[in-house]
Scaffold this active site. Structure first.
Site, PDB file in Angstrom:
ATOM      1  N   ASP A 117      -1.377  -0.826   2.676  1.00  0.00           N
ATOM      2  CA  ASP A 117      -2.632  -0.756   2.047  1.00  0.00           C
ATOM      3  C   ASP A 117      -2.857   0.391   1.266  1.00  0.00           C
ATOM      4  O   ASP A 117      -3.075   1.331   1.947  1.00  0.00           O
ATOM      5  CB  ASP A 117      -3.921  -1.301   3.065  1.00  0.00           C
ATOM      6  CG  ASP A 117      -5.131  -1.099   2.398  1.00  0.00           C
ATOM      7  OD1 ASP A 117      -5.296  -1.448   1.038  1.00  0.00           O
ATOM      8  OD2 ASP A 117      -6.404  -0.908   2.953  1.00  0.00           O
ATOM      9  N   ASP A 322      -4.021  -0.429  -7.031  1.00  0.00           N
ATOM     10  CA  ASP A 322      -4.106  -0.765  -5.734  1.00  0.00           C
ATOM     11  C   ASP A 322      -3.364  -1.884  -5.349  1.00  0.00           C
ATOM     12  O   ASP A 322      -3.046  -2.862  -6.122  1.00  0.00           O
ATOM     13  CB  ASP A 322      -5.906  -1.442  -5.425  1.00  0.00           C
ATOM     14  CG  ASP A 322      -5.967  -1.854  -4.237  1.00  0.00           C
ATOM     15  OD1 ASP A 322      -5.737  -0.846  -3.296  1.00  0.00           O
ATOM     16  OD2 ASP A 322      -6.483  -2.926  -4.109  1.00  0.00           O
TER      17      ASP A 322
END
Ligand SMILES: *[C@@H]1O[C@H](CO)[C@@H](O)[C@H](O)[C@H]1NC(C)=O
Ligand SMILES: *[C@@H]1O[C@H](CO)[C@@H](O)[C@H](O)[C@H]1NC(C)=O
Ligand SMILES: *[C@@H]1O[C@H](CO)[C@@H](O)[C@H](O)[C@H]1NC(C)=O
Ligand SMILES: *[C@@H]1O[C@H](CO)[C@@H](O)[C@H](O)[C@H]1NC(C)=O
Length: 449
Positions: A117, A322
């Site tokens: 992440d 992201d």
């Protein structure tokens, strides 16, 4: 070439030995960490409900992208630094592709599977004793049974997530508490441990003294993936594995629709593949911001004002890259010209259909592979000449007999976002010291040796 060397056992042993033996004396280069990224769909099959239809799958995919987006959006509005510390990225819901890292912790090593992440900075795994732990495949790590575990006290400079940090009694354990927008939370003690990664069929690499969250109370909203924690790649200097290993990382993602694609990989540290065209990167509220200057469809540069994707001084707008978001989200002034151009190109040929998950998502009846042959490449132009080129597979997603554009609108002050679909077939590298992100279009298989 260097990657080739890493597969050589002798070289590896040498590298590890040098690092470990010189620990605490002189400075040495941190070890090179190359690890396979496991596509979540390749391992969730025993857990997956086979009766889930493709449209349900797609809906949760969309929902997940929207949920994460809502979260990051709310986060960019938050300017209280104390809040930033206790909030991180998001574990994708069912249907959204997640990329998992397999490693072991402690001595003797206990295997873990963590979600990669870029939207959060903490590495954490579930730990005994559990106040609450969710189900996972591997045995839960017990710090008392590990000879290499060390807990941190609240006086440690790494103790930045402790809710009671201001009341630090001598030798009190450093506690932490971390939350994600999907409702996932973890809390426990911050400790230091040895991590072991398998970096090829032949070798492993050991990283001593890694700061991690030993989670005694962990909740996930759903438990589709058999994960045991999260590997944050965000830019928190005090916490992240990335800063521990030299403040560089790169990942290469191939075909995200193919769970069996074997060459997805993550490299952390000096071995990161820093190649291709670079563009300036800025860290704001823990997120990686890039400067998007324009968009072309084929040779045609769309009429978009250069200021459209700029973050304003109050923190609104801007564009985030992201790994945990699925789609591209663009502010209206950037979305509308793209939407219009795509409609101009295919609207007359194919039938537009309504999308129940997002009214504004452009969907057509038809097949990407059959009906979009010859559709031009869509290029996102970043500052300093780095481009991200999206072919039809990255731009559109087949959902049954309908396909939809993987770009959705948003409005200022919400940020725009480049999600993982757009990063397929790219090696994406982050250099946190030079503050640059690099894009290189490549078949990840070629990075192997
Ligand atoms: C993770 O690594 C361990 C040890 O190398 C291996 O036994 C296990 O099968 C791996 N898990 C996955 C999901 O690849
Ligand atoms: C952690 O630190 C505390 C206080 O310093 C100590 O009493 C405890 O034994 C440590 N725990 C482990 C697992 O080392
Ligand atoms: C510190 O943590 C360890 C391990 O979780 C625990 O056994 C110990 O009681 C804690 N010490 C203090 C002083 O809280
Ligand atoms: C990606 O994977 C999907 C599903 O396996 C497949 O249909 C598609 O052809 C693949 N794309 C490429 C470019 O190989």
């Amino acid at each position: 070439m260097l990657l080739l060397l890493i597969h050589h056992k002798l070289f590896l042993l040498l590298l590890v030995t040098v690092f470990v033996s010189s620990c605490g004396t002189t400075t040495t280069k941190p070890p090179r960490l190359v690890t396979k990224l496991i596509h979540s769909d390749s391992i969730i099959s025993p857990y997956r409900n086979p009766s889930v239809t493709i449209s349900q799958h797609v809906r949760s995919d969309m929902k997940s992208s929207m949920a994460r987006y809502e979260y990051l959006k709310s986060r960019t509005k938050l300017h209280s630094s104390s809040m930033d510390d206790v909030r991180g990225g998001l574990i994708p819901e069912a249907g959204a592709p997640a990329f998992l890292v397999n490693f072991s912790i402690g001595q003797p090593p206990v295997p873990q599977l963590a979600v990669m992440d870029t939207g959060s900075s903490l590495l954490w795994v579930q730990c005994l004793p559990c106040i609450h732990c969710f189900h996972n495949l591997n045995p839960i790590f017990d710090p008392y049974k590990s000879s290499t575990y060390d807990n941190l006290t609240c006086e440690s400079p790494y103790c930045v997530l402790d809710p009671y940090r201001d009341n630090c009694d001598y030798e009190r354990n450093c506690s932490y508490s971390y939350g994600y927008v999907d409702g996932t939370t973890t809390s426990g003690d911050l400790g230091k441990e040895e991590l072991t990664f398998t970096i090829s069929d032949e070798g492993t690499i050991t990283i001593p003294d890694t700061v991690f969250g030993c989670g005694h109370e962990n909740h996930v909203n759903y438990n589709i993936l058999p994960i045991s924690g999260v590997l944050g790649l965000g830019d928190n200097r005090k916490l992240s594995l990335v800063s521990h290993l030299g403040s560089k990382f790169s990942y290469c993602i191939g075909n995200i629709s193919d769970p069996r694609y074997e060459y997805n990989q993550l490299i952390i540290g000096d071995g990161a593949k820093i190649e291709g065209y670079s563009t300036p990167m800025e860290v704001f509220d823990g997120q990686y911001y890039l400067t998007l200057e324009g968009i072309s469809v084929g040779e045609k540069r769309l009429e978009i004002n250069q200021m459209t994707f700029k973050r304003d001084p109050s923190g609104g707008g801007g564009l985030i890259i992201d790994s945990g978001t699925t789609y591209i989200h663009l502010v209206r002034d950037g979305f509308d010209p793209l939407d219009t151009e795509v409609q101009n190109l295919i609207g007359g040929l194919l039938q537009r259909v309504d999308d129940r998950t997002n009214q504004e998502r452009l969907c057509f009846k038809g097949s990407v592979n059959r009906d979009l042959i010859g559709f031009p490449v869509v290029t996102f132009h970043f500052a300093d000449g780095a481009d991200l080129e999206l072919d039809v597979e990255a731009m559109f997603k087949q959902e049954g007999n309908v396909f939809c554009m993987g770009v959705v609108p948003t409005s200022f002050p919400e940020p725009s976002m480049i999600g993982i679909r757009a990063q397929q077939y790219y090696n994406v590298a982050y250099d946190l010291i030079a503050k640059k992100v690099y894009f290189q279009r490549i078949d990840c298989e070629l990075l192997e040796d």
